[in-house]
Design an enzyme around this catalytic site. Structure first.
Site, short mmCIF file in Angstrom:
data_model
loop_
_atom_site.label_atom_id
_atom_site.label_comp_id
_atom_site.label_asym_id
_atom_site.label_seq_id
_atom_site.Cartn_x
_atom_site.Cartn_y
_atom_site.Cartn_z
N ASP A 198 1.49 -9.60 7.23
CA ASP A 198 0.97 -10.25 6.02
C ASP A 198 1.99 -10.36 4.91
O ASP A 198 1.74 -11.03 3.91
CB ASP A 198 -0.29 -9.53 5.54
CG ASP A 198 -1.43 -9.77 6.50
OD1 ASP A 198 -1.46 -10.88 7.06
OD2 ASP A 198 -2.25 -8.87 6.71
N HIS A 246 1.60 0.16 7.95
CA HIS A 246 0.53 -0.20 8.88
C HIS A 246 0.00 1.08 9.52
O HIS A 246 0.77 2.00 9.79
CB HIS A 246 1.06 -1.15 9.97
CG HIS A 246 -0.04 -1.86 10.69
ND1 HIS A 246 -0.70 -1.32 11.75
CD2 HIS A 246 -0.60 -3.08 10.47
CE1 HIS A 246 -1.62 -2.17 12.17
NE2 HIS A 246 -1.58 -3.24 11.40
N1 CMC Z 1 3.52 1.25 -0.66
C1 CMC Z 1 3.89 2.49 -1.10
N2 CMC Z 1 3.62 3.63 -0.43
C2 CMC Z 1 2.93 3.52 0.71
C3 CMC Z 1 2.52 2.25 1.22
C4 CMC Z 1 2.85 1.10 0.49
N3 CMC Z 1 2.49 -0.11 0.93
N4 CMC Z 1 1.86 2.44 2.38
C5 CMC Z 1 1.84 3.74 2.62
N5 CMC Z 1 2.49 4.41 1.61
C6 CMC Z 1 2.76 5.87 1.54
C7 CMC Z 1 1.50 6.64 1.18
O1 CMC Z 1 1.38 6.82 -0.21
C8 CMC Z 1 1.74 7.92 1.91
O2 CMC Z 1 2.67 8.68 1.21
P1 CMC Z 1 2.63 10.31 1.23
O3 CMC Z 1 2.85 10.71 2.65
O4 CMC Z 1 3.73 10.73 0.32
O5 CMC Z 1 1.26 10.67 0.72
C9 CMC Z 1 2.42 7.49 3.22
O6 CMC Z 1 3.09 6.27 2.87
C10 CMC Z 1 1.47 7.22 4.39
O7 CMC Z 1 0.48 6.28 3.97
P2 CMC Z 1 -1.04 6.28 4.44
O8 CMC Z 1 -1.86 5.56 3.41
O9 CMC Z 1 -1.45 7.66 4.82
O10 CMC Z 1 -0.92 5.41 5.76
P3 CMC Z 1 -2.10 4.69 6.50
O11 CMC Z 1 -1.66 4.51 7.89
O12 CMC Z 1 -3.41 5.35 6.27
O13 CMC Z 1 -2.20 3.27 5.74
C11 CMC Z 1 -1.94 0.98 5.20
C12 CMC Z 1 -1.74 2.07 6.25
C13 CMC Z 1 -1.66 -0.38 5.83
C14 CMC Z 1 -3.42 0.97 4.70
C15 CMC Z 1 -0.98 1.24 4.01
O14 CMC Z 1 0.35 1.25 4.47
C16 CMC Z 1 -1.13 0.20 2.89
O15 CMC Z 1 -2.01 0.35 2.03
N6 CMC Z 1 -0.30 -0.89 2.90
C17 CMC Z 1 -0.42 -1.96 1.94
C18 CMC Z 1 -1.57 -2.90 2.34
C19 CMC Z 1 -1.22 -3.80 3.51
O16 CMC Z 1 -0.16 -4.42 3.54
N7 CMC Z 1 -2.14 -3.90 4.48
C20 CMC Z 1 -1.95 -4.83 5.61
C21 CMC Z 1 -2.02 -4.18 6.95
S1 CMC Z 1 -1.57 -5.35 8.22
C22 CMC Z 1 -3.01 -6.28 8.48
C23 CMC Z 1 -3.71 -5.98 9.79
O17 CMC Z 1 -3.05 -5.69 10.81
O18 CMC Z 1 -4.97 -6.05 9.79
#
Ligand code: CMC
Length: 434
Positions: free
Chosen positions: A368, A310
């Site tokens: 979710d 998240h």
């Molecule tokens: N699976 C595998 N690796 C992940 C995941 C995941 N679900 N999420 C983040 N990472 C890794 C990412 O590759 C990165 O690795 P590195 O530092 O080695 O490059 C690190 O963790 C940080 O990730 P980020 O993408 O920079 O983090 P963010 O804060 O920008 O993204 C997120 C948050 C929710 C978009 C992401 O965790 C994700 O895509 N999760 C899966 C989709 C999901 O479940 N979304 C629902 C959010 S809850 C609904 C709401 O509140 O509206």
């Protein structure tokens, strides 16, 4: 008297005096630097795509501490609200700032009931859509179309007009969501019933037919009520910021909500529970978890564990814990303790939480991860998941919109940019162009 704290910005590449900016403190949470005078004093803007470090407004509605896994609505922890209140109490709280007493609650429930029917002419809008239209496509159109029905209460500077618009939206969005479903499966629309409470009525409009009786299950009603509470508001997320930005021009609340619904529809926002359920289906069996965990860790593979991670919650998502509990309750009630996807989800969660890749990146299950399993067990089709999210978030959107319009500092939202295109040049006659 407390001395006003300031931050001093000096410009290493410019021949100018440092500039002071005040630091503002809220009741809790990080302080902010008030940079409103920056452009006037320096001729420069700040650059912050994605608003990673920018507070776009002041608000008294919702507070999140992502590190500590805290979510408060008007100061109340989400855990207490989910366990001790129903959704309409939470709506009252978000709109008014305080929980209702018993008399206020009865009056509020009755008011919402009185507004739950939609104008009969609204039903003809549905006929313009294909039966297989995505429910969110229909929602964007039909909720926006409500603007055409309430000219008498569209003066946004009038608090009583804003109030009745809030009641109308909270009451009518469930009716419209259920109509989307009924239209999609070719069944007649079901009128709301005032003898039922808000969530019971929604179940009735979704699953009853004029041909027979429909029996409500209180465990399932409570589960949906909890889903609505957990999704009711989440401070300045993308769709809420969209509603505020649309509303900042003075647009009417129905049009603003339609903009919020369009934003929520995006897979990075409201579509995650649908994506999570699809992922569990794709994994299919506990024996394949290792393979998918490996893929999630592989930087060359776009696969991510849906329902994990998240942007704000970097410890745990407090909503996920509550949703996991609800998942157990619903599956037990329905005799689905051995539900394949739920067992798979539990096993996947365990493996991921013991894996250094996920723990070191603070990737925990989000709300979710479980809400899709619950909704599926309630009989809600996957294509309706985001529409249910929109139903829940309607109160958050309208409370935030109302707060913005009532704020004396409210101005039209107008971000600036770092221009990176061609500099001024002259048009060459077409015959001379290469
Ligand atoms: N699976 C595998 N690796 C992940 C995941 C995941 N679900 N999420 C983040 N990472 C890794 C990412 O590759 C990165 O690795 P590195 O530092 O080695 O490059 C690190 O963790 C940080 O990730 P980020 O993408 O920079 O983090 P963010 O804060 O920008 O993204 C997120 C948050 C929710 C978009 C992401 O965790 C994700 O895509 N999760 C899966 C989709 C999901 O479940 N979304 C629902 C959010 S809850 C609904 C709401 O509140 O509206």
């Amino acid at each position: 008297m407390e001395k006003q704290r300031k931050v001093i910005l000096s410009f290493s590449d410019r021949d100018r005096e440092p500039i002071e900016f005040p630091i503002l403190s809220g009741t809790t949470g990080p302080d902010v630097i008030d940079i409103r005078s920056l452009h006037g004093k320096s001729g420069m803007f700040t650059y912050d795509p994605g608003y990673l470090s920018t507070a776009s407004c002041t608000s008294q509605i919702t507070y999140i501490d992502g590190e500590a896994g805290v979510l408060l609505y008007r100061g109340y922890p989400i855990e207490q609200l989910a366990k001790q209140c129903d959704f309409l109490e939470v709506c009252y709280l978000l709109l008014n700032g305080e929980l209702p007493n018993a008399t206020q609650k009865t009056k509020f429930d009755d008011t919402i009931k009185r507004h739950s029917m939609v104008h009969d002419q609204l039903a003809s809008f549905f006929k313009g859509f294909r039966r297989d239209a995505h429910p969110m496509a229909v929602m964007v159109g039909v909720v926006g179309a409500l603007s055409a029905f309430y000219h008498e209460a569209m003066d946004i500077s009038d608090a009583s007009h804003r109030e009745v618009s809030a009641y109308r939206l909270i009451a009518k969005v469930p009716t419209i969501v259920a109509m989307c479903y009924k239209y999609n499966i070719g069944q007649p629309f079901m009128y709301p019933r005032n003898a039922l409470n808000y969530v019971e009525n929604f179940f009735h409009m979704m699953f009853a037919t004029p041909a027979g009786d429909y029996k409500l299950n209180p465990v399932l009603v409570r589960a949906l009520d909890r889903i609505l509470i957990l999704h009711a508001d989440h401070e300045q997320n993308a769709s809420t910021s969209t509603v505020r930005l649309a509303g900042s021009s003075g647009a009417n609340p129905f049009a603003c909500l339609s903009a919020g619904i369009a934003c929520l529809w995006g897979p990075a926002h409201g579509g995650a529970n649908e994506a999570c359920l699809n992922m569990l289906g794709q994994i299919g069996d506990v024996s394949r978890i290792g393979e998918y965990i490996k893929r999630a860790k592989d930087k060359d593979d776009p696969f991510r564990l849906m329902g994990f991670g998240h942007r704000v919650y970097k410890n745990y998502d407090p909503r996920a814990k509550l949703m996991r509990e609800t998942c157990h309750e619903v599956l037990n009630e329905l005799g689905l303790q051995n539900d394949r996807l739920f067992k798979l989800a539990l096993a996947l969660e365990k493996v991921a939480l013991e894996d250094e890749y996920f723990t070191s990146r603070k990737l925990y299950p989000n709300v979710d991860f479980y809400s899709g399993i619950v909704q599926r067990a309630l009989g809600i089709p996957v294509s309706m998941f985001t529409a249910i999210f929109a139903l829940a978030r309607t109160v958050g959107w309208i409370a935030q919109w109302n707060e913005m319009i009532s704020d004396p500092e409210y101005r039209i939202g107008r971000p600036r940019q770092l221009y990176n295109g061609a500099v001024k040049r002259d048009v060459v006659p077409i015959s001379q162009r290469k």
